[in-house]
Design a protein around this motif. Structure first.
Motif, PDB file in Angstrom:
ATOM      1  N   MET A 253       0.839  -1.186   0.000  1.00  0.00           N
ATOM      2  CA  MET A 253       0.000   0.000   0.000  1.00  0.00           C
ATOM      3  C   MET A 253       0.887   1.254   0.000  1.00  0.00           C
ATOM      4  O   MET A 253       1.937   1.283   0.619  1.00  0.00           O
ATOM      5  CB  MET A 253      -0.898  -0.007   1.239  1.00  0.00           C
ATOM      6  CG  MET A 253      -1.786   1.186   1.322  1.00  0.00           C
ATOM      7  SD  MET A 253      -3.212   0.870   2.365  1.00  0.00           S
ATOM      8  CE  MET A 253      -3.689   2.535   2.668  1.00  0.00           C
ATOM      9  N   ASP A 254       0.413   2.266  -0.705  1.00  0.00           N
ATOM     10  CA  ASP A 254       1.174   3.515  -0.785  1.00  0.00           C
ATOM     11  C   ASP A 254       1.195   4.236   0.553  1.00  0.00           C
ATOM     12  O   ASP A 254       0.208   4.225   1.297  1.00  0.00           O
ATOM     13  CB  ASP A 254       0.546   4.446  -1.825  1.00  0.00           C
ATOM     14  CG  ASP A 254       0.780   3.952  -3.242  1.00  0.00           C
ATOM     15  OD1 ASP A 254       1.797   3.279  -3.474  1.00  0.00           O
ATOM     16  OD2 ASP A 254      -0.062   4.245  -4.106  1.00  0.00           O
ATOM     17  N   ASN A 255       2.325   4.870   0.847  1.00  0.00           N
ATOM     18  CA  ASN A 255       2.462   5.681   2.040  1.00  0.00           C
ATOM     19  C   ASN A 255       2.119   7.124   1.653  1.00  0.00           C
ATOM     20  O   ASN A 255       2.885   7.776   0.949  1.00  0.00           O
ATOM     21  CB  ASN A 255       3.889   5.564   2.582  1.00  0.00           C
ATOM     22  CG  ASN A 255       4.095   6.362   3.835  1.00  0.00           C
ATOM     23  OD1 ASN A 255       3.137   6.783   4.479  1.00  0.00           O
ATOM     24  ND2 ASN A 255       5.344   6.584   4.182  1.00  0.00           N
ATOM     25  N   ILE A 256       0.953   7.592   2.091  1.00  0.00           N
ATOM     26  CA  ILE A 256       0.473   8.931   1.748  1.00  0.00           C
ATOM     27  C   ILE A 256       0.679   9.851   2.940  1.00  0.00           C
ATOM     28  O   ILE A 256       0.382   9.476   4.070  1.00  0.00           O
ATOM     29  CB  ILE A 256      -1.015   8.884   1.348  1.00  0.00           C
ATOM     30  CG1 ILE A 256      -1.159   8.078   0.052  1.00  0.00           C
ATOM     31  CG2 ILE A 256      -1.580  10.282   1.187  1.00  0.00           C
ATOM     32  CD1 ILE A 256      -2.580   7.836  -0.371  1.00  0.00           C
ATOM     33  N   ALA A 257       1.202  11.051   2.664  1.00  0.00           N
ATOM     34  CA  ALA A 257       1.445  12.019   3.738  1.00  0.00           C
ATOM     35  C   ALA A 257       1.075  13.413   3.263  1.00  0.00           C
ATOM     36  O   ALA A 257       1.222  13.743   2.084  1.00  0.00           O
ATOM     37  CB  ALA A 257       2.908  11.984   4.155  1.00  0.00           C
ATOM     38  N   ILE A 258       0.598  14.221   4.193  1.00  0.00           N
ATOM     39  CA  ILE A 258       0.359  15.650   3.969  1.00  0.00           C
ATOM     40  C   ILE A 258       1.194  16.371   5.014  1.00  0.00           C
ATOM     41  O   ILE A 258       1.124  16.056   6.201  1.00  0.00           O
ATOM     42  CB  ILE A 258      -1.124  16.034   4.166  1.00  0.00           C
ATOM     43  CG1 ILE A 258      -2.053  15.188   3.308  1.00  0.00           C
ATOM     44  CG2 ILE A 258      -1.323  17.525   3.931  1.00  0.00           C
ATOM     45  CD1 ILE A 258      -2.158  15.572   1.874  1.00  0.00           C
ATOM     46  N   ARG A 259       2.010  17.316   4.574  1.00  0.00           N
ATOM     47  CA  ARG A 259       2.879  18.035   5.507  1.00  0.00           C
ATOM     48  C   ARG A 259       2.968  19.497   5.094  1.00  0.00           C
ATOM     49  O   ARG A 259       2.563  19.874   3.992  1.00  0.00           O
ATOM     50  CB  ARG A 259       4.265  17.391   5.522  1.00  0.00           C
ATOM     51  CG  ARG A 259       4.935  17.393   4.156  1.00  0.00           C
ATOM     52  CD  ARG A 259       6.377  16.949   4.233  1.00  0.00           C
ATOM     53  NE  ARG A 259       7.011  16.844   2.944  1.00  0.00           N
ATOM     54  CZ  ARG A 259       7.447  17.878   2.221  1.00  0.00           C
ATOM     55  NH1 ARG A 259       7.305  19.122   2.651  1.00  0.00           N
ATOM     56  NH2 ARG A 259       8.034  17.691   1.047  1.00  0.00           N
ATOM     57  N   ASN A 260       3.531  20.306   5.974  1.00  0.00           N
ATOM     58  CA  ASN A 260       3.744  21.726   5.664  1.00  0.00           C
ATOM     59  C   ASN A 260       4.896  21.879   4.678  1.00  0.00           C
ATOM     60  O   ASN A 260       5.836  21.079   4.668  1.00  0.00           O
ATOM     61  CB  ASN A 260       4.038  22.509   6.943  1.00  0.00           C
ATOM     62  CG  ASN A 260       2.826  22.616   7.836  1.00  0.00           C
ATOM     63  OD1 ASN A 260       1.700  22.716   7.368  1.00  0.00           O
ATOM     64  ND2 ASN A 260       3.047  22.567   9.135  1.00  0.00           N
ATOM     65  N   ILE A 261       4.827  22.916   3.874  1.00  0.00           N
ATOM     66  CA  ILE A 261       5.842  23.190   2.861  1.00  0.00           C
ATOM     67  C   ILE A 261       7.204  23.441   3.499  1.00  0.00           C
ATOM     68  O   ILE A 261       7.298  24.000   4.603  1.00  0.00           O
ATOM     69  CB  ILE A 261       5.410  24.378   1.972  1.00  0.00           C
ATOM     70  CG1 ILE A 261       6.315  24.476   0.738  1.00  0.00           C
ATOM     71  CG2 ILE A 261       5.341  25.679   2.774  1.00  0.00           C
ATOM     72  CD1 ILE A 261       5.808  25.438  -0.316  1.00  0.00           C
ATOM     73  N   GLN A 262       8.250  22.999   2.795  1.00  0.00           N
ATOM     74  CA  GLN A 262       9.636  23.213   3.211  1.00  0.00           C
ATOM     75  C   GLN A 262      10.384  23.917   2.076  1.00  0.00           C
ATOM     76  O   GLN A 262       9.983  23.821   0.913  1.00  0.00           O
ATOM     77  CB  GLN A 262      10.303  21.868   3.508  1.00  0.00           C
ATOM     78  CG  GLN A 262       9.650  21.086   4.629  1.00  0.00           C
ATOM     79  CD  GLN A 262       9.726  21.808   5.958  1.00  0.00           C
ATOM     80  OE1 GLN A 262      10.732  22.414   6.291  1.00  0.00           O
ATOM     81  NE2 GLN A 262       8.634  21.773   6.710  1.00  0.00           N
ATOM     82  N   PRO A 263      11.505  24.600   2.378  1.00  0.00           N
ATOM     83  CA  PRO A 263      12.243  25.309   1.319  1.00  0.00           C
ATOM     84  C   PRO A 263      12.632  24.422   0.138  1.00  0.00           C
ATOM     85  O   PRO A 263      12.583  24.862  -1.012  1.00  0.00           O
ATOM     86  CB  PRO A 263      13.487  25.832   2.045  1.00  0.00           C
ATOM     87  CG  PRO A 263      13.082  25.933   3.483  1.00  0.00           C
ATOM     88  CD  PRO A 263      12.099  24.812   3.704  1.00  0.00           C
ATOM     89  N   ALA A 264      12.987  23.175   0.391  1.00  0.00           N
ATOM     90  CA  ALA A 264      13.434  22.283  -0.680  1.00  0.00           C
ATOM     91  C   ALA A 264      12.307  21.874  -1.633  1.00  0.00           C
ATOM     92  O   ALA A 264      12.563  21.268  -2.675  1.00  0.00           O
ATOM     93  CB  ALA A 264      14.072  21.031  -0.082  1.00  0.00           C
ATOM     94  N   ASP A 265      11.064  22.211  -1.307  1.00  0.00           N
ATOM     95  CA  ASP A 265       9.912  21.825  -2.130  1.00  0.00           C
ATOM     96  C   ASP A 265       9.689  22.750  -3.320  1.00  0.00           C
ATOM     97  O   ASP A 265       8.926  22.401  -4.233  1.00  0.00           O
ATOM     98  CB  ASP A 265       8.631  21.818  -1.287  1.00  0.00           C
ATOM     99  CG  ASP A 265       8.677  20.853  -0.121  1.00  0.00           C
ATOM    100  OD1 ASP A 265       9.427  19.854  -0.199  1.00  0.00           O
ATOM    101  OD2 ASP A 265       7.952  21.098   0.864  1.00  0.00           O
ATOM    102  N   ASN A 266      10.290  23.925  -3.322  1.00  0.00           N
ATOM    103  CA  ASN A 266       9.973  24.945  -4.327  1.00  0.00           C
ATOM    104  C   ASN A 266      10.031  24.441  -5.771  1.00  0.00           C
ATOM    105  O   ASN A 266       9.083  24.629  -6.536  1.00  0.00           O
ATOM    106  CB  ASN A 266      10.870  26.176  -4.172  1.00  0.00           C
ATOM    107  CG  ASN A 266      10.408  27.094  -3.058  1.00  0.00           C
ATOM    108  OD1 ASN A 266       9.289  26.990  -2.563  1.00  0.00           O
ATOM    109  ND2 ASN A 266      11.278  28.005  -2.659  1.00  0.00           N
TER     110      ASN A 266
END
Length: 165
Positions: A1-14
């Protein structure tokens, strides 16, 4: 099963998020001037969402960024109104419930922050997104609000939050 996550944005996400935003708009033929496709802030979402009263949530499947969405206090909106912004998902993430979860988290953040209304701007090309917004209680408006600068968006919606919601 896929590991799904929701998190706050981080600088490396841009970079990943900017690519998702632009690729999604291009996919639907909605990469018009006056949209976030050409907005320089699309390349610096982490910095943009450091503003008081804003939040951006990143969706991941198996640690790969697959989209995001958030709340922003767009200039020119009433103090009790925020904007649902930059809600984009890669094709493989659509239909998984991640979009619904991102919208739910955004609405919860808006409520906790004290906003009474959530505004959004969209385009005719994004028909499926409009259906999802309507399910959350967003209703069409006759014209734009605020000074978001996205003149390429020709549809506007608002959700009024009930006090007990």
């Amino acid at each position: 099963m896929d590991n799904i996550a929701i998190r706050n944005i981080q600088p490396a996400d841009n970079a990943s998020l900017a690519k998702i935003v632009r690729d999604t708009l291009a996919e639907f033929g909605a990469n018009h001037p006056g949209t976030v496709y050409y907005d320089s802030t699309t390349d610096a979402l982490y910095e943009l969402f450091q503003k008081q009263g804003s939040a951006y949530f990143v969706a991941e499947i198996n640690t790969e960024i697959v989209g995001g969405g958030g709340i922003y206090p767009t200039d020119g909106l009433p103090a009790d109104t925020c904007e649902l912004v930059k809600m984009y998902l890669l094709p493989k993430a659509r239909g998984t419930g991640l979009g619904r979860t991102l919208i739910e988290k955004s609405i919860a953040f808006a409520r906790e922050t004290g906003y009474k209304n959530i505004y959004l701007e969209t385009m005719p090309e994004l028909k499926q997104a409009q259906k999802v917004y309507a399910k959350f209680g967003f209703e069409y408006l006759k014209g734009p609000m605020g000074n978001g600068g996205h003149t390429g968006c020709s549809l506007w919606m608002m959700k009024k939050m009930a006090s007990g919601e």
